[in-house]
Design a protein around this motif. Structure first.
Motif, PDB file in Angstrom:
ATOM      1  N   TRP A   2      -5.740  33.744 -38.447  1.00  0.00           N
ATOM      2  CA  TRP A   2      -5.881  32.670 -39.437  1.00  0.00           C
ATOM      3  C   TRP A   2      -4.525  32.389 -40.091  1.00  0.00           C
ATOM      4  CZ3 TRP A   2      -9.633  29.347 -40.857  1.00  0.00           C
ATOM      5  CH2 TRP A   2     -10.950  29.616 -40.465  1.00  0.00           C
ATOM      6  N   ALA A   3      -3.854  33.442 -40.532  1.00  0.00           N
ATOM      7  CA  ALA A   3      -2.556  33.276 -41.208  1.00  0.00           C
ATOM      8  C   ALA A   3      -1.566  32.549 -40.300  1.00  0.00           C
ATOM      9  CB  ALA A   3      -2.011  34.636 -41.642  1.00  0.00           C
ATOM     10  N   LYS A   4      -1.515  32.942 -39.042  1.00  0.00           N
ATOM     11  CA  LYS A   4      -0.593  32.305 -38.103  1.00  0.00           C
ATOM     12  C   LYS A   4      -0.922  30.826 -37.929  1.00  0.00           C
ATOM     13  CE  LYS A   4      -0.305  34.748 -34.285  1.00  0.00           C
ATOM     14  NZ  LYS A   4      -0.457  35.782 -33.250  1.00  0.00           N
ATOM     15  N   GLU A   5      -2.194  30.510 -37.816  1.00  0.00           N
ATOM     16  CA  GLU A   5      -2.589  29.116 -37.627  1.00  0.00           C
ATOM     17  C   GLU A   5      -2.279  28.285 -38.867  1.00  0.00           C
ATOM     18  OE1 GLU A   5      -3.614  25.871 -35.614  1.00  0.00           O
ATOM     19  OE2 GLU A   5      -3.477  27.875 -34.744  1.00  0.00           O
ATOM     20  N   TRP A   6      -2.634  28.777 -40.044  1.00  0.00           N
ATOM     21  CA  TRP A   6      -2.372  28.030 -41.279  1.00  0.00           C
ATOM     22  C   TRP A   6      -0.875  27.905 -41.554  1.00  0.00           C
ATOM     23  CZ3 TRP A   6      -6.801  30.761 -44.320  1.00  0.00           C
ATOM     24  CH2 TRP A   6      -7.970  30.033 -44.156  1.00  0.00           C
ATOM     25  N   ALA A   7      -0.096  28.894 -41.127  1.00  0.00           N
ATOM     26  CA  ALA A   7       1.349  28.872 -41.379  1.00  0.00           C
ATOM     27  C   ALA A   7       2.054  27.764 -40.589  1.00  0.00           C
ATOM     28  CB  ALA A   7       1.972  30.229 -41.048  1.00  0.00           C
ATOM     29  N   ARG A   8       1.376  27.178 -39.625  1.00  0.00           N
ATOM     30  CA  ARG A   8       1.973  26.060 -38.874  1.00  0.00           C
ATOM     31  C   ARG A   8       2.222  24.858 -39.782  1.00  0.00           C
ATOM     32  NH1 ARG A   8       1.829  27.465 -33.669  1.00  0.00           N
ATOM     33  NH2 ARG A   8       0.182  28.860 -32.971  1.00  0.00           N
ATOM     34  N   THR A   9       1.362  24.681 -40.793  1.00  0.00           N
ATOM     35  CA  THR A   9       1.471  23.496 -41.654  1.00  0.00           C
ATOM     36  C   THR A   9       1.478  23.815 -43.149  1.00  0.00           C
ATOM     37  OG1 THR A   9      -0.931  23.229 -41.537  1.00  0.00           O
ATOM     38  CG2 THR A   9       0.404  21.950 -39.963  1.00  0.00           C
ATOM     39  N   PHE A  59       0.599  33.275 -47.767  1.00  0.00           N
ATOM     40  CA  PHE A  59       0.857  34.608 -48.297  1.00  0.00           C
ATOM     41  C   PHE A  59      -0.268  35.505 -47.811  1.00  0.00           C
ATOM     42  CE2 PHE A  59       2.659  31.542 -51.213  1.00  0.00           C
ATOM     43  CZ  PHE A  59       3.958  32.016 -51.335  1.00  0.00           C
ATOM     44  N   TYR A  60       0.106  36.518 -47.069  1.00  0.00           N
ATOM     45  CA  TYR A  60      -0.855  37.450 -46.472  1.00  0.00           C
ATOM     46  C   TYR A  60      -0.786  38.749 -47.269  1.00  0.00           C
ATOM     47  CZ  TYR A  60      -3.197  40.218 -42.872  1.00  0.00           C
ATOM     48  OH  TYR A  60      -4.066  41.020 -42.190  1.00  0.00           O
ATOM     49  N   PHE A  61      -1.862  39.080 -47.970  1.00  0.00           N
ATOM     50  CA  PHE A  61      -1.877  40.269 -48.821  1.00  0.00           C
ATOM     51  C   PHE A  61      -2.340  41.489 -48.045  1.00  0.00           C
ATOM     52  CE2 PHE A  61      -1.557  36.987 -51.855  1.00  0.00           C
ATOM     53  CZ  PHE A  61      -1.039  37.552 -53.011  1.00  0.00           C
ATOM     54  N   ASP A  62      -1.483  42.530 -48.087  1.00  0.00           N
ATOM     55  CA  ASP A  62      -1.910  43.834 -47.574  1.00  0.00           C
ATOM     56  C   ASP A  62      -3.084  44.310 -48.409  1.00  0.00           C
ATOM     57  OD1 ASP A  62       0.044  44.429 -45.634  1.00  0.00           O
ATOM     58  OD2 ASP A  62       1.401  45.331 -47.098  1.00  0.00           O
ATOM     59  N   ARG A  63      -3.945  45.092 -47.821  1.00  0.00           N
ATOM     60  CA  ARG A  63      -4.899  45.795 -48.662  1.00  0.00           C
ATOM     61  C   ARG A  63      -4.076  46.792 -49.460  1.00  0.00           C
ATOM     62  NH1 ARG A  63      -5.098  50.889 -47.431  1.00  0.00           N
ATOM     63  NH2 ARG A  63      -4.822  51.600 -45.315  1.00  0.00           N
ATOM     64  N   PRO A  64      -4.423  47.063 -50.693  1.00  0.00           N
ATOM     65  CA  PRO A  64      -3.614  48.022 -51.458  1.00  0.00           C
ATOM     66  C   PRO A  64      -3.676  49.407 -50.825  1.00  0.00           C
ATOM     67  CG  PRO A  64      -5.070  46.802 -52.902  1.00  0.00           C
ATOM     68  CD  PRO A  64      -5.475  46.480 -51.495  1.00  0.00           C
ATOM     69  N   THR A  82       8.911  38.975 -45.001  1.00  0.00           N
ATOM     70  CA  THR A  82       8.708  37.811 -44.142  1.00  0.00           C
ATOM     71  C   THR A  82       8.254  38.266 -42.759  1.00  0.00           C
ATOM     72  OG1 THR A  82      10.379  36.575 -45.349  1.00  0.00           O
ATOM     73  CG2 THR A  82       9.791  35.753 -43.166  1.00  0.00           C
ATOM     74  N   ILE A  83       7.176  37.672 -42.291  1.00  0.00           N
ATOM     75  CA  ILE A  83       6.620  37.968 -40.973  1.00  0.00           C
ATOM     76  C   ILE A  83       6.861  36.755 -40.080  1.00  0.00           C
ATOM     77  CG2 ILE A  83       4.534  38.544 -39.679  1.00  0.00           C
ATOM     78  CD1 ILE A  83       5.277  40.738 -41.617  1.00  0.00           C
ATOM     79  N   GLN A  84       7.443  36.997 -38.920  1.00  0.00           N
ATOM     80  CA  GLN A  84       7.738  35.928 -37.965  1.00  0.00           C
ATOM     81  C   GLN A  84       6.906  36.144 -36.704  1.00  0.00           C
ATOM     82  OE1 GLN A  84      10.315  33.500 -38.562  1.00  0.00           O
ATOM     83  NE2 GLN A  84       9.467  32.450 -36.791  1.00  0.00           N
ATOM     84  N   PHE A  85       6.133  35.121 -36.339  1.00  0.00           N
ATOM     85  CA  PHE A  85       5.368  35.118 -35.094  1.00  0.00           C
ATOM     86  C   PHE A  85       5.774  33.872 -34.328  1.00  0.00           C
ATOM     87  CE2 PHE A  85       2.362  37.723 -37.568  1.00  0.00           C
ATOM     88  CZ  PHE A  85       2.101  38.730 -36.662  1.00  0.00           C
ATOM     89  N   GLY A  86       6.712  34.011 -33.412  1.00  0.00           N
ATOM     90  CA  GLY A  86       7.172  32.845 -32.670  1.00  0.00           C
ATOM     91  C   GLY A  86       7.744  31.810 -33.608  1.00  0.00           C
ATOM     92  N   ASP A  87       7.122  30.634 -33.658  1.00  0.00           N
ATOM     93  CA  ASP A  87       7.636  29.549 -34.487  1.00  0.00           C
ATOM     94  C   ASP A  87       7.004  29.479 -35.876  1.00  0.00           C
ATOM     95  OD1 ASP A  87       5.162  28.788 -33.509  1.00  0.00           O
ATOM     96  OD2 ASP A  87       5.709  26.680 -33.269  1.00  0.00           O
ATOM     97  N   VAL A  88       6.145  30.436 -36.222  1.00  0.00           N
ATOM     98  CA  VAL A  88       5.529  30.428 -37.552  1.00  0.00           C
ATOM     99  C   VAL A  88       5.982  31.637 -38.369  1.00  0.00           C
ATOM    100  CG1 VAL A  88       3.511  29.099 -36.845  1.00  0.00           C
ATOM    101  CG2 VAL A  88       3.406  31.582 -36.831  1.00  0.00           C
ATOM    102  N   THR A  89       6.034  31.420 -39.667  1.00  0.00           N
ATOM    103  CA  THR A  89       6.447  32.458 -40.600  1.00  0.00           C
ATOM    104  C   THR A  89       5.467  32.487 -41.751  1.00  0.00           C
ATOM    105  OG1 THR A  89       8.765  32.035 -40.084  1.00  0.00           O
ATOM    106  CG2 THR A  89       8.332  33.198 -42.127  1.00  0.00           C
ATOM    107  N   PHE A  90       5.137  33.679 -42.218  1.00  0.00           N
ATOM    108  CA  PHE A  90       4.401  33.796 -43.470  1.00  0.00           C
ATOM    109  C   PHE A  90       4.898  35.016 -44.217  1.00  0.00           C
ATOM    110  CE2 PHE A  90       1.532  35.486 -40.206  1.00  0.00           C
ATOM    111  CZ  PHE A  90       1.203  36.738 -40.701  1.00  0.00           C
TER     112      PHE A  90
END
Length: 189
Positions: A6-13, A17-22, A53-61
Motif C-alpha cells: 500500500w505504501a509503495k502504491e500511494w507513494a507514487r502520487t 509516512f510508514y510508521f513502525d510498530r513501536p 527514507t525508504i526507496q523502492f525503485g522509483d518510489v520513496t516514503f
C-alpha cells in the motif's frame, strides 16, 4: 507485507509516512545488535532521528520509528492493560504529531493495516483530523495466536470507528459487516 505494498502504491502520487510498530523493551533485549535495529536506536530510546527514507525503485516514503513501548500482550483484559496500552498509543500519537509539525502536513489519510491494538483511530484530541481513516482486516484475527488476546475486541472497535473498513476476503468482510452493522469493502490481496 500488504502495508508496504500500500505504501509503495500511494507513494507514487503522495507523500507517505510508514510508521513502525513501536519496539518494546522485550524487542530491545532480543534485537539490539541486529543491523536493521541499529539505525533505530536513537529514535526508540530518545525520540530523535526517527525518520528513515525508504526507496523502492522509483518510489520513496518515510519510515517513522516511535519511541519505546511496553510489552503488554501477557496482561489480561482489564484496567491495568487499558491504562498501560494508553501509554503505548501515546507513543505513536507523539510520533504522529511530530510528523505533522516537522513536515507541515495539512491533510492526510490514516491507514491502519491489521494492527488494531495500537491507534485503532485518531483521537479527537488531535488538532488535525484525517480526511478519512481506513482500517484493513487481513486475516481472521482470532486465529492469530499472538494478537488474538487483545486483537479481537480491538479490531471490532477499529472497524466501528474508521470511516472505511476493508477486508481481504469475502468471509472476513461478511463477518465484520454482520458484527459491526456497517459495510466492509472487499479488497483482496
Amino acid at each position: 507485507s500488504v502495508s508496504v505494498a500500500w505504501a509503495k502504491e500511494w507513494a507514487r502520487t503522495n507523500r507517505v509516512f510508514y510508521f513502525d510498530r513501536p519496539f518494546s523493551i522485550k524487542d530491545i533485549q532480543h534485537d539490539w545488535n541486529y543491523p536493521q535495529f541499529k539505525h533505530r536506536r536513537k529514535a526508540i530510546l530518545l525520540g530523535s532521528n526517527r525518520y528513515h527514507t525508504i526507496q523502492f525503485g522509483d518510489v520513496t516514503f518515510i519510515q517513522v520509528t516511535p519511541r519505546i513501548s511496553l510489552p503488554l500482550n501477557f496482561l489480561p483484559e482489564g484496567k491495568p492493560y487499558k491504562f498501560l496500552n494508553q501509554y503505548n498509543n501515546f507513543v505513536v500519537h507523539e510520533a504522529m504529531r511530530q510528523v505533522i509539525r516537522d513536515y507541515d502536513v495539512k491533510n492526510y489519510l490514516y491507514f491502519n493495516s491489521f494492527h488494531p491494538v495500537l491507534v485503532p483511530a485518531i483521537p479527537k484530541s488531535f488538532k488535525l483530523q484525517p480526511l478519512a481513516s481506513i482500517y484493513q482486516s487481513l486475516d481472521e484475527i482470532s486465529e492469530e495466536p499472538y494478537i488474538a488476546r487483545h486483537g479481537v475486541s480491538a479490531e471490532a472497535e477499529a472497524i466501528k470507528k474508521c470511516d472505511i473498513a476493508i477486508g481481504t476476503s469475502t468471509k472476513l468482510c461478511e463477518r465484520h459487516a454482520l458484527a459491526s452493522g456497517r459495510q466492509v469493502h472487499l479488497l483482496a490481496n
